[in-house]
Design a protein around this motif. Structure first.
Motif, mmCIF file in Angstrom:
data_model
loop_
_atom_site.group_PDB
_atom_site.id
_atom_site.type_symbol
_atom_site.label_atom_id
_atom_site.label_comp_id
_atom_site.label_asym_id
_atom_site.label_seq_id
_atom_site.Cartn_x
_atom_site.Cartn_y
_atom_site.Cartn_z
ATOM 1 N N ALA A 43 0.873 -1.236 0.053
ATOM 2 C CA ALA A 43 -0.077 0.130 0.112
ATOM 3 C C ALA A 43 0.694 1.354 0.014
ATOM 4 O O ALA A 43 0.715 2.303 -0.784
ATOM 5 C CB ALA A 43 -0.849 0.138 1.214
ATOM 6 N N SER A 44 1.926 1.481 0.828
ATOM 7 C CA SER A 44 2.811 2.385 0.851
ATOM 8 C C SER A 44 3.650 2.565 -0.388
ATOM 9 O O SER A 44 3.830 3.794 -0.793
ATOM 10 C CB SER A 44 3.666 2.215 2.029
ATOM 11 O OG SER A 44 3.033 2.357 3.447
ATOM 12 N N ARG A 45 3.971 1.701 -0.896
ATOM 13 C CA ARG A 45 4.685 1.566 -2.360
ATOM 14 C C ARG A 45 3.938 2.415 -3.279
ATOM 15 O O ARG A 45 4.257 3.135 -4.097
ATOM 16 C CB ARG A 45 5.499 0.096 -2.786
ATOM 17 C CG ARG A 45 6.156 0.328 -4.231
ATOM 18 C CD ARG A 45 6.593 -0.966 -4.435
ATOM 19 N NE ARG A 45 7.392 -1.491 -3.783
ATOM 20 C CZ ARG A 45 7.196 -2.657 -2.672
ATOM 21 N NH1 ARG A 45 5.936 -3.122 -2.786
ATOM 22 N NH2 ARG A 45 8.051 -3.240 -1.723
ATOM 23 N N THR A 46 2.804 1.925 -3.633
ATOM 24 C CA THR A 46 1.709 2.265 -4.384
ATOM 25 C C THR A 46 1.399 3.660 -4.168
ATOM 26 O O THR A 46 1.294 4.704 -5.065
ATOM 27 C CB THR A 46 0.177 1.555 -4.331
ATOM 28 O OG1 THR A 46 0.580 0.008 -4.546
ATOM 29 C CG2 THR A 46 -0.439 1.789 -5.470
ATOM 30 N N TYR A 47 1.039 4.045 -2.792
ATOM 31 C CA TYR A 47 1.028 5.447 -2.492
ATOM 32 C C TYR A 47 1.880 6.576 -2.931
ATOM 33 O O TYR A 47 1.674 7.326 -3.431
ATOM 34 C CB TYR A 47 0.575 5.617 -0.973
ATOM 35 C CG TYR A 47 0.308 7.067 -0.444
ATOM 36 C CD1 TYR A 47 -1.176 7.403 -0.812
ATOM 37 C CD2 TYR A 47 1.062 7.972 -0.055
ATOM 38 C CE1 TYR A 47 -1.520 8.725 -0.438
ATOM 39 C CE2 TYR A 47 0.729 8.923 0.162
ATOM 40 C CZ TYR A 47 -0.743 9.559 0.271
ATOM 41 O OH TYR A 47 -0.908 10.847 0.433
ATOM 42 N N ALA A 48 3.116 5.984 -2.574
ATOM 43 C CA ALA A 48 4.330 6.926 -3.134
ATOM 44 C C ALA A 48 4.711 7.138 -4.266
ATOM 45 O O ALA A 48 4.771 8.176 -4.922
ATOM 46 C CB ALA A 48 5.591 6.184 -2.323
ATOM 47 N N LEU A 49 4.553 6.040 -5.170
ATOM 48 C CA LEU A 49 4.679 6.383 -6.637
ATOM 49 C C LEU A 49 3.424 6.904 -7.043
ATOM 50 O O LEU A 49 3.755 7.683 -8.115
ATOM 51 C CB LEU A 49 4.898 4.803 -7.448
ATOM 52 C CG LEU A 49 6.031 3.851 -6.922
ATOM 53 C CD1 LEU A 49 5.810 2.577 -7.502
ATOM 54 C CD2 LEU A 49 7.177 4.617 -7.551
ATOM 55 N N LYS A 50 2.222 6.867 -6.763
ATOM 56 C CA LYS A 50 1.254 7.776 -7.185
ATOM 57 C C LYS A 50 1.523 9.163 -7.146
ATOM 58 O O LYS A 50 1.026 10.109 -7.613
ATOM 59 C CB LYS A 50 0.128 7.424 -6.470
ATOM 60 C CG LYS A 50 -1.213 8.171 -6.848
ATOM 61 C CD LYS A 50 -1.830 7.358 -8.075
ATOM 62 C CE LYS A 50 -3.177 7.851 -8.420
ATOM 63 N NZ LYS A 50 -3.555 7.510 -9.871
#
Length: 460
Positions: A165-172
């Motif tokens: 979830a955090s990886r997705t959020y950061a890349l977004k």
């Protein structure tokens, strides 16, 4: 000699056939790890130093790979001053808009104040503040984020879910000018190397590059601490509606901080709402399907104002918008406990009523008048056996939470949960992991209709 040349030619011919028929495996190049730019400090004075004897390298308009032990950079009335640890008497005057870059070969990182960071640092001198931006690979960054956002002792599958979830959020968030993401709970918490542990790094490494997508695009993978039984629809908190951020059942009832209350004196309310002279009365105008406050009307000495639940939460620093308000006497320590009980279902026509309706497999409490108690909502959201309740059943709830008012009394805000309530509940993820569910199942419960894939640039 001729025989030798024929033999050499023959061997070369055989080697060519072997290579042609059995091509050698290609060297698989590891995909370039995305870089993330994280704002870690914004202040008028910063202190940066190396860890022990390995020096830092500074680069800028007037410095070319200069070796230093540390520096102090200040924004003062007469400009921006910089001095290095070795020669504190020598002061450099820097202009606004200047940029400095700091690097270190030390695996122990660079000290910024009381925290250590890996990677390099970009320092931006702006008109009002100095910005410190940590530049590093996304996987290294996540090793700290997971430990900053979730206790490292929690189940590994919960940590994995947090990592994805955090990886997705950061890349977004990538694509901004000076930095991609903030290091506070405005985005997601990142406190540097100190938060990284063996377990958080294991969670990150075992999910390396995995992200959440919806229709081949990164999702806005919001998460929060605890929703108190039901997560919230994105459109009921903000304007944007995301199909994957729909209300689902939460499993956070074992959260020791599930229930809370906060008190405000008359003077505190006057300081918070000076334009209307404090608060003497609060009306809840409407609530979401999960019972969270959408809008309130506040009455003060000098007038009234209407404010959203999101804004009043921010203004009063509340843990969530799943709240109710009550004014009490100064010496009344019971707060609003008695008024937050689920009353009998034997109602009369003149009492405020609520209805329970089914949305899919979920029971939702809808208030005819918005004085339904928080505890009633949480109790209904946590019901496991829906046969216990007839759809459309009426519940009697206390009237005294509506139009809570007072002149010189203390305001008690009673609430449940922590955070905006949208997306993954961290306490819910912990519960599900303890029950044996894997990270993929946890994520697909809280984010509806998503896929989990290795990151590709076209997902942005």
């Amino acid at each position: 000699m001729i025989l030798k040349n024929i033999k050499t030619t023959y061997n070369f011919f055989l080697l060519s056939i072997i290579i042609f028929c059995f091509p050698q495996p290609r060297t698989v190049l590891a995909s370039t790890e995305p870089i993330i730019n994280v704002l870690i400090l914004k202040d008028k004075e910063i202190r940066i130093r190396s860890d022990r004897s390995i020096p830092l390298t500074i680069k800028g308009q007037r410095f070319t790979n200069k070796k230093i032990k540390g520096l102090t950079l200040k924004k003062q009335n007469n400009g921006n001053t910089l001095n290095f640890d070795k020669n504190k008497q020598k002061i450099y005057y820097l202009k606004n808009e200047e940029k400095l870059v700091l690097k270190s070969s030390d695996r122990r990182g660079i000290w910024v104040g009381q925290k250590r960071y890996a990677g390099k640092l970009n320092l931006f001198i702006r008109e009002n503040d100095i910005l410190v931006v940590n530049v590093l690979g996304i996987e290294k960054y996540l090793g700290s984020v997971v430990g900053s956002e979730m206790p490292a002792k929690w189940p590994l599958e919960a940590l994995k879910a947090q990592a994805i979830a955090s990886r997705t959020y950061a890349l977004k968030q990538k694509g901004n000018s000076l930095y991609d993401i903030d290091s506070t709970n405005k985005n997601q918490v990142y406190i540097g190397l100190e938060a990284g542990t063996h377990r958080t790094k294991r969670a990150v490494n075992s999910t390396r590059s995995l992200v959440l997508t919806y229709k081949n695009k990164l999702i806005n993978s919001l998460f929060h601490s605890s929703s108190a039984g039901m997560t919230e629809n994105s459109q009921d908190v903000w304007k944007n509606k995301y199909p994957y951020l729909s209300s689902v059942k939460d499993f956070d009832k074992n959260n020791p901080k599930l229930r809370w209350n906060k008190k405000f004196s008359k003077s505190q309310l006057q300081n918070l709402f000076p334009n209307i002279g404090g608060i003497n009365k609060i009306e809840i105008l409407n609530v979401t399907s999960t019972g969270r406050v959408k809008n309130v009307r506040i009455h003060g000495e000098f007038g009234t104002d209407q404010i959203s639940g999101v804004d009043i939460r921010k203004k009063m620093n509340l843990k969530s918008t799943l709240v109710r308000f009550k004014f009490i006497e100064d010496n009344e320590n019971k707060s609003s406990d008695e008024s937050l009980k689920l009353f009998s279902t034997n109602s009369s026509e003149n009492e405020p009523l609520t209805h329970i309706v089914r949305v899919g497999d979920t029971l939702i409490l809808i208030a005819d008048q918005y004085d339904v108690s928080v505890e009633a909502i949480v109790a209904l959201n946590n019901i496991k056996n829906s046969s216990l309740i007839n759809i459309g059943q009426r519940l009697l709830v206390p009237r005294n939470n509506l139009n809570s008012s007072s002149s010189d009394k203390i305001l008690v805000v009673s609430g449940y949960g922590s955070g905006h309530g949208v997306g993954m509940s961290q306490w819910g993820a912990k519960y599900m992991a303890n029950k044996g569910l894997k990270a993929n199942a946890i994520l697909k419960h809280f984010y509806k209709g998503v896929e989990i894939k290795p990151f590709k640039k076209y997902f942005l």
